[in-house]
Design a protein around this motif. Structure first.
Motif, PDB file in Angstrom:
ATOM      1  N   HIS A   1       0.863  -1.176   0.000  1.00 52.39           N
ATOM      2  CA  HIS A   1       0.000   0.000   0.000  1.00 52.39           C
ATOM      3  C   HIS A   1       0.898   1.224   0.000  1.00 52.39           C
ATOM      4  O   HIS A   1       1.469   1.593   1.019  1.00 52.39           O
ATOM      5  CB  HIS A   1      -0.897   0.008   1.243  1.00 52.39           C
ATOM      6  N   CYS A   2       1.030   1.845  -1.140  1.00 46.12           N
ATOM      7  CA  CYS A   2       1.869   3.039  -1.237  1.00 46.12           C
ATOM      8  C   CYS A   2       1.249   4.170  -0.414  1.00 46.12           C
ATOM      9  O   CYS A   2       0.025   4.306  -0.370  1.00 46.12           O
ATOM     10  CB  CYS A   2       1.982   3.452  -2.707  1.00 46.12           C
ATOM     11  N   PRO A   3       2.085   4.989   0.238  1.00 47.18           N
ATOM     12  CA  PRO A   3       1.536   6.116   1.014  1.00 47.18           C
ATOM     13  C   PRO A   3       0.662   7.057   0.183  1.00 47.18           C
ATOM     14  O   PRO A   3      -0.175   7.760   0.746  1.00 47.18           O
ATOM     15  CB  PRO A   3       2.788   6.852   1.520  1.00 47.18           C
ATOM     16  N   CYS A   4       0.829   7.074  -1.128  1.00 45.39           N
ATOM     17  CA  CYS A   4       0.005   7.942  -1.976  1.00 45.39           C
ATOM     18  C   CYS A   4      -1.406   7.398  -2.146  1.00 45.39           C
ATOM     19  O   CYS A   4      -2.268   8.095  -2.690  1.00 45.39           O
ATOM     20  CB  CYS A   4       0.652   8.132  -3.341  1.00 45.39           C
ATOM     21  N   GLY A   5      -1.640   6.156  -1.689  1.00 46.77           N
ATOM     22  CA  GLY A   5      -2.977   5.591  -1.782  1.00 46.77           C
ATOM     23  C   GLY A   5      -3.108   4.507  -2.822  1.00 46.77           C
ATOM     24  O   GLY A   5      -4.129   3.822  -2.884  1.00 46.77           O
TER      25      GLY A   5
ATOM     26  N   ALA B   1       8.180   0.328 -10.927  1.00 48.19           N
ATOM     27  CA  ALA B   1       7.516   1.019 -12.037  1.00 48.19           C
ATOM     28  C   ALA B   1       6.601   2.127 -11.515  1.00 48.19           C
ATOM     29  O   ALA B   1       6.534   3.220 -12.098  1.00 48.19           O
ATOM     30  CB  ALA B   1       6.720   0.019 -12.876  1.00 48.19           C
ATOM     31  N   HIS B   2       5.895   1.845 -10.430  1.00 45.49           N
ATOM     32  CA  HIS B   2       5.015   2.862  -9.838  1.00 45.49           C
ATOM     33  C   HIS B   2       5.827   4.054  -9.322  1.00 45.49           C
ATOM     34  O   HIS B   2       5.422   5.207  -9.501  1.00 45.49           O
ATOM     35  CB  HIS B   2       4.192   2.249  -8.696  1.00 45.49           C
ATOM     36  N   VAL B   3       6.969   3.773  -8.692  1.00 49.23           N
ATOM     37  CA  VAL B   3       7.813   4.860  -8.176  1.00 49.23           C
ATOM     38  C   VAL B   3       8.309   5.732  -9.339  1.00 49.23           C
ATOM     39  O   VAL B   3       8.276   6.967  -9.252  1.00 49.23           O
ATOM     40  CB  VAL B   3       8.989   4.282  -7.351  1.00 49.23           C
TER      41      VAL B   3
ATOM     42  N   ASP C   1       5.076   7.732 -10.589  1.00 49.83           N
ATOM     43  CA  ASP C   1       4.382   8.691  -9.721  1.00 49.83           C
ATOM     44  C   ASP C   1       5.266   9.367  -8.684  1.00 49.83           C
ATOM     45  O   ASP C   1       4.852  10.351  -8.076  1.00 49.83           O
ATOM     46  CB  ASP C   1       3.233   7.978  -8.993  1.00 49.83           C
ATOM     47  N   HIS C   2       6.448   8.797  -8.431  1.00 50.72           N
ATOM     48  CA  HIS C   2       7.343   9.377  -7.413  1.00 50.72           C
ATOM     49  C   HIS C   2       8.773   9.449  -7.942  1.00 50.72           C
ATOM     50  O   HIS C   2       9.691   8.831  -7.383  1.00 50.72           O
ATOM     51  CB  HIS C   2       7.304   8.540  -6.124  1.00 50.72           C
ATOM     52  N   PRO C   3       8.978  10.181  -9.039  1.00 48.16           N
ATOM     53  CA  PRO C   3      10.305  10.181  -9.682  1.00 48.16           C
ATOM     54  C   PRO C   3      11.421  10.645  -8.754  1.00 48.16           C
ATOM     55  O   PRO C   3      12.576  10.244  -8.927  1.00 48.16           O
ATOM     56  CB  PRO C   3      10.133  11.121 -10.884  1.00 48.16           C
TER      57      PRO C   3
HETATM   58 ZN   LIG Z   1       2.599   5.926  -4.771  1.00 51.19          ZN
END
Ligand SMILES: [Zn+2]
Ligand SMILES: [Zn+2]
Length: 51
Positions: free
Chosen positions: A5-9, A26-28, A31-33
Motif C-alpha cells: 500500500h503506497c503512502p500515496c494511496g 515502475a510505480h515509483v 508517480d514518485h520520480p
Molecule cells: Zn505511490
C-alpha cells in the motif's frame, strides 16, 4: 497475491516477489520520480504483505 500500500494511496500488487518489486519500482518511476532508487528490494518486500 502480495500487496504494497503506497503512502500515496495506490495499491501495488504482484503474484511473486519479483513481480511485486518490478511493479513497485515502475510505480515509483511513474508517480514518485524523486524517490527512484531510494527503495531496495529488501525494503520493498518489508512493506509488502499477503492479500
Ligand atoms: Zn505511490
Ligand atoms: Zn493490505
Amino acid at each position: 497475491m502480495k500487496v504494497v500500500h503506497c503512502p500515496c494511496g495506490k495499491d501495488v500488487e504482484g503474484e511473486t516477489d519479483d513481480e511485486l518489486v518490478t511493479n513497485v519500482e515502475a510505480h515509483v518511476v511513474e508517480d514518485h520520480p524523486d524517490m527512484v532508487g531510494k527503495y531496495s528490494r529488501e525494503q520493498i518486500l518489508e512493506m509488502a504483505h499477503e492479500h
